[in-house]
Structure formats: structure tokens, C-alpha cells
Scaffold this active site. Structure first.
Site, PDB file in Angstrom:
ATOM      1  N   CYS A 108      64.232  36.884  39.881  1.00  0.00           N
ATOM      2  CA  CYS A 108      63.209  35.837  39.686  1.00  0.00           C
ATOM      3  C   CYS A 108      63.253  35.154  38.316  1.00  0.00           C
ATOM      4  CB  CYS A 108      61.825  36.400  39.983  1.00  0.00           C
ATOM      5  SG  CYS A 108      61.748  37.111  41.634  1.00  0.00           S
ATOM      6  N   HIS A 242      56.107  32.186  37.045  1.00  0.00           N
ATOM      7  CA  HIS A 242      56.756  32.505  38.322  1.00  0.00           C
ATOM      8  C   HIS A 242      55.704  32.677  39.423  1.00  0.00           C
ATOM      9  CE1 HIS A 242      59.096  34.278  41.397  1.00  0.00           C
ATOM     10  NE2 HIS A 242      58.803  35.531  41.138  1.00  0.00           N
ATOM     11  N   ASN A 272      56.887  33.117  47.293  1.00  0.00           N
ATOM     12  CA  ASN A 272      57.746  33.470  46.158  1.00  0.00           C
ATOM     13  C   ASN A 272      59.189  33.082  46.490  1.00  0.00           C
ATOM     14  OD1 ASN A 272      59.383  34.808  44.337  1.00  0.00           O
ATOM     15  ND2 ASN A 272      58.297  36.767  44.461  1.00  0.00           N
TER      16      ASN A 272
HETATM   17  O1  UT7 Z   1      59.089  38.168  42.307  1.00  0.00           O
HETATM   18  C1  UT7 Z   1      58.577  39.393  41.852  1.00  0.00           C
HETATM   19  C2  UT7 Z   1      58.537  40.323  42.979  1.00  0.00           C
HETATM   20  N1  UT7 Z   1      57.335  40.776  43.535  1.00  0.00           N
HETATM   21  C3  UT7 Z   1      56.051  40.685  43.145  1.00  0.00           C
HETATM   22  O2  UT7 Z   1      55.663  40.068  42.212  1.00  0.00           O
HETATM   23  C4  UT7 Z   1      55.063  41.462  43.956  1.00  0.00           C
HETATM   24  C5  UT7 Z   1      54.053  42.204  43.136  1.00  0.00           C
HETATM   25  N2  UT7 Z   1      53.087  42.911  43.964  1.00  0.00           N
HETATM   26  C6  UT7 Z   1      52.186  42.306  44.758  1.00  0.00           C
HETATM   27  O3  UT7 Z   1      52.141  41.092  44.800  1.00  0.00           O
HETATM   28  C7  UT7 Z   1      51.225  43.164  45.564  1.00  0.00           C
HETATM   29  O4  UT7 Z   1      51.373  44.512  45.196  1.00  0.00           O
HETATM   30  C8  UT7 Z   1      51.440  43.024  47.090  1.00  0.00           C
HETATM   31  C9  UT7 Z   1      50.948  41.655  47.549  1.00  0.00           C
HETATM   32  C10 UT7 Z   1      52.904  43.186  47.454  1.00  0.00           C
HETATM   33  C11 UT7 Z   1      50.626  44.071  47.851  1.00  0.00           C
HETATM   34  O5  UT7 Z   1      49.244  44.000  47.506  1.00  0.00           O
HETATM   35  P1  UT7 Z   1      48.447  45.323  47.129  1.00  0.00           P
HETATM   36  O6  UT7 Z   1      47.049  44.927  46.879  1.00  0.00           O
HETATM   37  O7  UT7 Z   1      49.181  46.010  46.012  1.00  0.00           O
HETATM   38  O8  UT7 Z   1      48.489  46.144  48.486  1.00  0.00           O
HETATM   39  P2  UT7 Z   1      49.187  47.546  48.809  1.00  0.00           P
HETATM   40  O9  UT7 Z   1      50.668  47.439  48.797  1.00  0.00           O
HETATM   41  O10 UT7 Z   1      48.572  48.607  47.972  1.00  0.00           O
HETATM   42  O11 UT7 Z   1      48.724  47.739  50.311  1.00  0.00           O
HETATM   43  C12 UT7 Z   1      47.342  47.891  50.651  1.00  0.00           C
HETATM   44  C13 UT7 Z   1      47.241  48.031  52.163  1.00  0.00           C
HETATM   45  C14 UT7 Z   1      48.179  49.089  52.743  1.00  0.00           C
HETATM   46  O12 UT7 Z   1      47.493  49.737  53.789  1.00  0.00           O
HETATM   47  P3  UT7 Z   1      46.863  51.202  53.581  1.00  0.00           P
HETATM   48  O13 UT7 Z   1      48.017  52.077  53.195  1.00  0.00           O
HETATM   49  O14 UT7 Z   1      45.856  51.029  52.467  1.00  0.00           O
HETATM   50  O15 UT7 Z   1      46.261  51.492  54.912  1.00  0.00           O
HETATM   51  C15 UT7 Z   1      49.310  48.290  53.319  1.00  0.00           C
HETATM   52  O16 UT7 Z   1      49.956  48.950  54.401  1.00  0.00           O
HETATM   53  O17 UT7 Z   1      47.601  46.803  52.808  1.00  0.00           O
HETATM   54  C16 UT7 Z   1      48.584  47.061  53.814  1.00  0.00           C
HETATM   55  N3  UT7 Z   1      49.446  45.890  53.932  1.00  0.00           N
HETATM   56  C17 UT7 Z   1      49.150  44.864  54.743  1.00  0.00           C
HETATM   57  N4  UT7 Z   1      48.123  44.642  55.584  1.00  0.00           N
HETATM   58  C18 UT7 Z   1      48.106  43.480  56.266  1.00  0.00           C
HETATM   59  C19 UT7 Z   1      50.603  45.637  53.281  1.00  0.00           C
HETATM   60  N5  UT7 Z   1      51.080  44.427  53.658  1.00  0.00           N
HETATM   61  C20 UT7 Z   1      50.193  43.935  54.570  1.00  0.00           C
HETATM   62  C21 UT7 Z   1      50.121  42.749  55.306  1.00  0.00           C
HETATM   63  N6  UT7 Z   1      49.080  42.557  56.128  1.00  0.00           N
HETATM   64  N7  UT7 Z   1      51.073  41.767  55.201  1.00  0.00           N
END
Ligand code: UT7
Length: 315
Positions: A108, A242, A272
Site C-alpha cells: 500500500c 491511504h 482499498n
Molecule cells: O491496506 C492496509 C491493509 N489493511 C487494513 O488497513 C485493514 C486494517 N483493519 C481493519 O480495517 C479492520 O480490522 C477490519 C475492517 C478488517 C475488521 O474490523 P474489526 O472491527 O477489527 O472486526 P474483527 O476482525 O475483530 O471482526 C469482528 C467480527 C467477527 O465476528 P466474531 O468473531 O466477533 O463473531 C468477524 O467474524 O466481525 C466478523 N466479520 C464480519 N461480519 C460481517 C468479519 N468480516 C465480516 C463481514 N461481515 N464482512
């Protein structure tokens, strides 16, 4: 150096959150509140190098330079289905460039890394005009069965033409090597001598840890860079961060205590797009006429590696 032309190109297929929720256990509500993304441009019947060529042509048109005026072509690209020749050569063949060229894979922050390289070549007296293009298709890296990654990304290309000038006030690159936070791996052609199996794994990401890295790397990197070049954050007109997640951008705004109007965003309809995100945003803002001569612009990006970087420019 000084930016004298920008360009961008996006795939025509637009995929909304509602479309994703038809085949994934997800919802518009989850994606919007966790990321700020509503829709993204996704590669379908196009070739990503054609979008790269379109972005380059637009940037060259705006700059008034011809392909033969360019002394160096730097392309940032993480993945494409042709491994060699590199993306720079594929695009050069389409637009008629014949200068030295190479690809970088800095994920990125690729645009910021390329700006740093362009400025370094320029200060060494080796180039006058440099073309940078960031050409990315991260939607071909994720599994479309993995709701935690595929909803986050979009594809596209962004380009910038730079010439002689004193407008890049500084750059600061940073690494924190940590190779299991964002990674993917694919199989190479089998060899009779290789005894260890290749892994075929789509993009994996530890989202929360990357989130923390992103906020820290951006706020600290930008602060250190501004201190180094003697520019106050209040004198910065635009922070081009970004476009990975609107919540990351909001946290950066909170930490930096800068008015949010100075952080342009396009994540809601792009997702992204890896290293293409900063130059696409730059081009969109430029074409809207948002930048005035003398504006101070900060660019900051973070991603796989873990790598991050920041640059400060005067427009
Ligand atoms: O270019 C640089 C690369 N990447 C980034 O910058 C990404 C940085 N990270 C993020 O943007 C966030 O961490 C995410 C958007 C990827 C995830 O958000 P989060 O608030 O950290 O959620 P999480 O991964 O802790 O997941 C929370 C819950 C989980 O369920 P449980 O285990 O609490 O039951 C996931 O399974 O949300 C669930 N989940 C979803 N639910 C509905 C994960 N993806 C989805 C989805 N739809 N698409």
C-alpha cells in the site's frame, strides 16, 4: 521534484455491499460501520495493465510531456497474472515509453516509496522527468469466500508525472518487518528438485493488528516528517491518507487533532486499492480543482511488510 500531471483509471464494474451480501454472510450495515465502504470498482473483463496505461496517458496529457521526455518509469504493483516482464514493461509497451523502468512491490505505501525514489534519482542528477504509476488488483488476491478480506478491496490505477522543482519537501519511509500480519502465497511451476510443497493461500490479514500499526505508523511518521522539514500540522492544507478504512482515518484525525475537512476521502466508493489509493485520490482532488499553488500536501500510507511512509509536498 514537482508534480505536473496526475491521472487515474478504474474498472467499470461496481460492486455494492448489497451485491456482496447476496453470496457472503455480511451486510451493508457491517461493512459501512466497520470500514466506511459502500461500493468498490472490481476488475472484470479488463486487463489491469490497460487501466495502468489509461492512468499514465491522462497524467502525461495533463503534464504536457511526451513519453520520450520521461527519464525514469517506476511502477508499484503487488500482483498480476503475468510475472515477467514486469508491469512497467507491459504498460510502457502500450504507451510508447522507452526509458529505464522497474517495478516495486511495497504494497500500500508504494506511491510514497516511489516518490522517495524519484526524488533521490533527481537529487543524484540522473533524471529530469519521472513517471510513477501504481497499478493494483487486490480483488484478485482475496478469497471471495472470506468475508473478512474480500469486502475491503477495490482495483484501479493512479499515476503522476514529476519534473524539476523543489516541491517535495521531504519523505520518510519506515519498516517494521512482520510477515504474518498481511500475506498471501501462490504456487510456482513445479521443479523436479523442489521437495517442499508450495503454499497456495489467498490474502490473509490480522485486521486488528494492522489497524493499530496503521494508526501509529501514520500519526508518528507524519509528525516526525513535519518536525524534520519544519512545517506545522496547522499549515498543512491536505492530508491524503491511504484509503484502507474510514475508521483508521478517523482515528488518525483524533490523534493528530486536525480538522477532518483536511482529510479528503474516497473510500466509500473505492475500497482499498493498495498503492493505487493515494494517487487515485490525488488525481480526483486535483481534477476537482481542490489544490491551490502553494498548498502543503501530506501523503501517508501503510500496509503489508509491515511498511509505511509519508511525504510532504508543496503544490
Ligand atoms: O491496506 C492496509 C491493509 N489493511 C487494513 O488497513 C485493514 C486494517 N483493519 C481493519 O480495517 C479492520 O480490522 C477490519 C475492517 C478488517 C475488521 O474490523 P474489526 O472491527 O477489527 O472486526 P474483527 O476482525 O475483530 O471482526 C469482528 C467480527 C467477527 O465476528 P466474531 O468473531 O466477533 O463473531 C468477524 O467474524 O466481525 C466478523 N466479520 C464480519 N461480519 C460481517 C468479519 N468480516 C465480516 C463481514 N461481515 N464482512
Amino acid at each position: 521534484m514537482r508534480i505536473i500531471g496526475t491521472g487515474s483509471a478504474l474498472p467499470k464494474k461496481i460492486v455494492t455491499n448489497e451485491m456482496l451480501s447476496q453470496f457472503l454472510d455480511t451486510s451493508d450495515e457491517w461493512i459501512t460501520t466497520r470500514t466506511g465502504i459502500k461500493s468498490r470498482h472490481v476488475i472484470s473483463d479488463e486487463k489491469i495493465e490497460d487501466l495502468g496505461a489509461e492512468a499514465v496517458r491522462k497524467a502525461l496529457d495533463m503534464s504536457g510531456l511526451k513519453p520520450s521526455d520521461i527519464d525514469l518509469f517506476i511502477v508499484s504493483n503487488v500482483i498480476t497474472n503475468q510475472d515477467t516482464p514486469g508491469m512497467s514493461c507491459l504498460v510502457a509497451a502500450k504507451v510508447g515509453l522507452s526509458c529505464p523502468m522497474f517495478d516495486i512491490n511495497c504494497a500500500c505505501p508504494g506511491f510514497v516509496y516511489a516518490l522517495d525514489m524519484a526524488e533521490t534519482y533527481y537529487k543524484a542528477g540522473k533524471v529530469k522527468n519521472v513517471l510513477i504509476a501504481c497499478i493494483e488488483e487486490p480483488t484478485r488476491m482475496t478469497s471471495w469466500e472470506d468475508r473478512s478480506t474480500c469486502v475491503l478491496f477495490g482495483d484501479g490505477a493512479g499515476a503522476a508525472v514529476l519534473t524539476e522543482g523543489d516541491n517535495i519537501k521531504g519523505t520518510k519511509l519506515h519498516s517494521q518487518p512482520d510477515v504474518d500480519k498481511i500475506w498471501m502465497s501462490r504456487k510456482l511451476v513445479p521443479s523436479p528438485y523442489v521437495t517442499t510443497p508450495d503454499l497456495e493461500v489467498p490474502l490473509q490479514m490480522k485486521g486488528r493488528e494492522v489497524f493499530r500499526f496503521a494508526v501509529e505508523a501514520c500519526t508518528n511518521g507524519v509528525k516526525r516528517l513535519l518536525d524534520e522539514v519544519g512545517i506545522k500540522k496547522d499549515d498543512v492544507s491536505w492530508f491524503m491518507v491511504h484509503q484502507a478504512n474510514k475508521r483508521i482515518i478517523d482515528s488518525i484525525i483524533d490523534f493528530m487533532q486536525v480538522p477532518s475537512e483536511r482529510f479528503p476521502v474516497n473510500i466509500h466508493d473505492h475500497g482499498n486499492s493498495s498503492s493505487a489509493s493515494c494517487p487515485i485520490l490525488l488525481d480526483e482532488c486535483n481534477r476537482k480543482g481542490m489544490f491551490k499553488e502553494g498548498d502543503i500536501i501530506v501523503l501517508s500510507a501503510f500496509g503489508a511488510g509491515l511498511l509505511s511512509g509519508a511525504a510532504v509536498l508543496e503544490w
